[in-house]
Design a protein around this motif. Structure first.
Motif, mmCIF file in Angstrom:
data_model
loop_
_atom_site.group_PDB
_atom_site.id
_atom_site.type_symbol
_atom_site.label_atom_id
_atom_site.label_comp_id
_atom_site.label_asym_id
_atom_site.label_seq_id
_atom_site.Cartn_x
_atom_site.Cartn_y
_atom_site.Cartn_z
ATOM 1 N N ILE A 192 52.598 27.714 54.045
ATOM 2 C CA ILE A 192 51.627 26.667 53.716
ATOM 3 C C ILE A 192 51.284 25.820 54.936
ATOM 4 N N THR A 193 52.285 25.405 55.694
ATOM 5 C CA THR A 193 52.042 24.530 56.839
ATOM 6 C C THR A 193 51.327 25.253 57.975
ATOM 7 N N GLY A 194 51.310 26.580 57.925
ATOM 8 C CA GLY A 194 50.609 27.339 58.952
ATOM 9 C C GLY A 194 49.108 27.400 58.748
ATOM 10 N N LEU A 195 48.631 26.873 57.614
ATOM 11 C CA LEU A 195 47.200 26.903 57.320
ATOM 12 C C LEU A 195 46.475 25.747 58.006
ATOM 13 N N ALA A 196 45.206 25.960 58.277
ATOM 14 C CA ALA A 196 44.374 24.893 58.827
ATOM 15 C C ALA A 196 44.017 23.905 57.716
ATOM 16 N N PRO A 197 43.898 22.616 58.010
ATOM 17 C CA PRO A 197 43.553 21.608 57.002
ATOM 18 C C PRO A 197 42.061 21.652 56.668
ATOM 19 N N ARG A 198 41.662 22.721 55.993
ATOM 20 C CA ARG A 198 40.262 22.922 55.652
ATOM 21 C C ARG A 198 40.132 23.230 54.160
ATOM 22 N N PRO A 199 38.947 23.014 53.576
ATOM 23 C CA PRO A 199 38.743 23.356 52.168
ATOM 24 C C PRO A 199 38.632 24.865 51.980
ATOM 25 N N GLY A 200 38.806 25.319 50.730
ATOM 26 C CA GLY A 200 38.690 26.740 50.476
ATOM 27 C C GLY A 200 39.082 27.127 49.067
ATOM 28 N N VAL A 201 39.154 28.426 48.837
ATOM 29 C CA VAL A 201 39.605 28.980 47.557
ATOM 30 C C VAL A 201 40.859 29.801 47.815
ATOM 31 N N TYR A 202 41.661 29.991 46.773
ATOM 32 C CA TYR A 202 42.917 30.706 46.948
ATOM 33 C C TYR A 202 43.297 31.437 45.670
ATOM 34 N N GLN A 203 44.186 32.400 45.799
ATOM 35 C CA GLN A 203 44.723 33.127 44.664
ATOM 36 C C GLN A 203 46.242 33.130 44.754
ATOM 37 N N LEU A 204 46.905 33.011 43.599
ATOM 38 C CA LEU A 204 48.353 33.059 43.520
ATOM 39 C C LEU A 204 48.788 34.360 42.862
ATOM 40 N N VAL B 149 47.741 36.035 39.279
ATOM 41 C CA VAL B 149 47.865 35.188 38.093
ATOM 42 C C VAL B 149 46.949 33.962 38.085
ATOM 43 N N TYR B 150 46.433 33.520 39.250
ATOM 44 C CA TYR B 150 45.689 32.266 39.251
ATOM 45 C C TYR B 150 44.731 32.204 40.429
ATOM 46 N N VAL B 151 43.558 31.616 40.177
ATOM 47 C CA VAL B 151 42.603 31.347 41.250
ATOM 48 C C VAL B 151 42.249 29.877 41.204
ATOM 49 N N GLY B 152 42.153 29.241 42.366
ATOM 50 C CA GLY B 152 41.842 27.823 42.418
ATOM 51 C C GLY B 152 41.079 27.471 43.675
ATOM 52 N N LYS B 153 40.812 26.178 43.838
ATOM 53 C CA LYS B 153 40.074 25.710 45.004
ATOM 54 C C LYS B 153 40.717 24.450 45.546
ATOM 55 N N ALA B 154 40.457 24.163 46.783
ATOM 56 C CA ALA B 154 40.874 22.915 47.422
ATOM 57 C C ALA B 154 39.628 22.302 48.040
ATOM 58 N N ASP B 155 39.167 21.194 47.459
ATOM 59 C CA ASP B 155 37.943 20.570 47.965
ATOM 60 C C ASP B 155 38.134 19.963 49.339
ATOM 61 N N ASN B 156 39.372 19.561 49.643
ATOM 62 C CA ASN B 156 39.633 18.926 50.932
ATOM 63 C C ASN B 156 40.485 19.810 51.835
ATOM 64 N N PHE B 157 41.782 19.981 51.466
ATOM 65 C CA PHE B 157 42.677 20.718 52.343
ATOM 66 C C PHE B 157 43.477 21.748 51.549
ATOM 67 N N LEU B 158 43.409 22.987 51.962
ATOM 68 C CA LEU B 158 44.181 24.042 51.315
ATOM 69 C C LEU B 158 45.687 23.781 51.371
#
Length: 245
Positions: A36-48, A55-64
């Protein structure tokens, strides 16, 4: 032979397909602190993924990283969550207007995928209306499949005498799942003796409930599938896993 036909272009569907294709090409990484900490502090979408199952898809409006850290914290307090991994895409700001996670959800739901979406997985308090829910009718709900861990070790709490008020606040802040309780003036006057380092949530709930019940027997702590509540009433709570009184 017909010399005319109707053509409909679904730009949103095409965008959802492109997002899904891009995510499918990524190798999921462990949902842990280094990942997690290796990611850039940018918005985006993700899957778990749980044990390699999407099992899950979501978004981060600010920081992934911040959004994924919330999931990491919640999942750390669950039983039998398996090996969690994730994949993500950074998304530019102008793309958020078309709600990319909703495009993905619509696409996956049509294929029977993303079972955690709209099935109880989230970070917010579900509210009192869910306290009396009968989860026997929802066997695939996230909280039923992955209940809150009552054996969670409360690191940093050591031997000593604590007021009920202070211990309730500490639990609410430290537990990785919702602990909702009603405040009462007499909580500041009652004390609980903790006799060991790093007790479990179950041990503290027992001590608090027995102490409060002496002053007012109407109070009880109720462990529901995904969270814990404390009120001066006995429900009914048809899905109570454990009752402390």
């Amino acid at each position: 032979m017909a010399n005319s036909a109707e053509f409909r272009l679904s730009i949103t569907r095409a965008l959802g397909d492109q997002l899904a294709e891009s995510l499918s090409k990524l190798a999921p990484a462990p949902l842990d602190l280094p990942g997690i900490t290796g990611l850039a502090p940018r918005p985006g979408v993700y899957q778990l993924y749980e044990d390699d199952t999407f099992v899950y898809v979501g978004k981060a409006d600010n920081f992934l990283p911040g959004r994924l850290m919330e999931h990491f914290t919640k999942l750390s307090g669950r039983l039998h969550v398996g090996r969690m991994t994730f994949a993500c895409l950074y998304v530019e700001e102008d793309l958020h207007a078309v709600a990319p996670e909703k495009l993905l959800i619509a696409r996956y739901k049509g294929k029977g995928q993303a079972p955690w979406n709209n099935n109880g997985f989230g970070n917010n308090d579900p509210g009192k209306e869910r306290d009396t829910t009968d989860f026997s009718k929802k066997p695939n709900h996230f909280d039923v499949l992955h209940p809150a861990n009552l054996d969670w070790v409360c690191d940093g709490i050591g031997p000593g005498r604590y007021t009920v008020d202070k211990l309730l606040k500490r639990l609410k802040d430290d537990l990785p799942y919702v602990f909702r309780y009603q405040r009462a003036a007499f909580h500041k006057d009652l004390a609980v003796d903790v006799t060991c380092w790093n007790p479990t949530a179950d041990e503290l709930f027992r001590k608090i409930a027995s102490t409060v019940a002496v002053a007012n027997p109407l109070w009880q702590i109720t462990a529901l599938p995904g969270y814990v509540i404390m009120y001066p009433k006995s429900g009914p709570y048809p899905s109570a896993r454990r009752i402390y009184s």
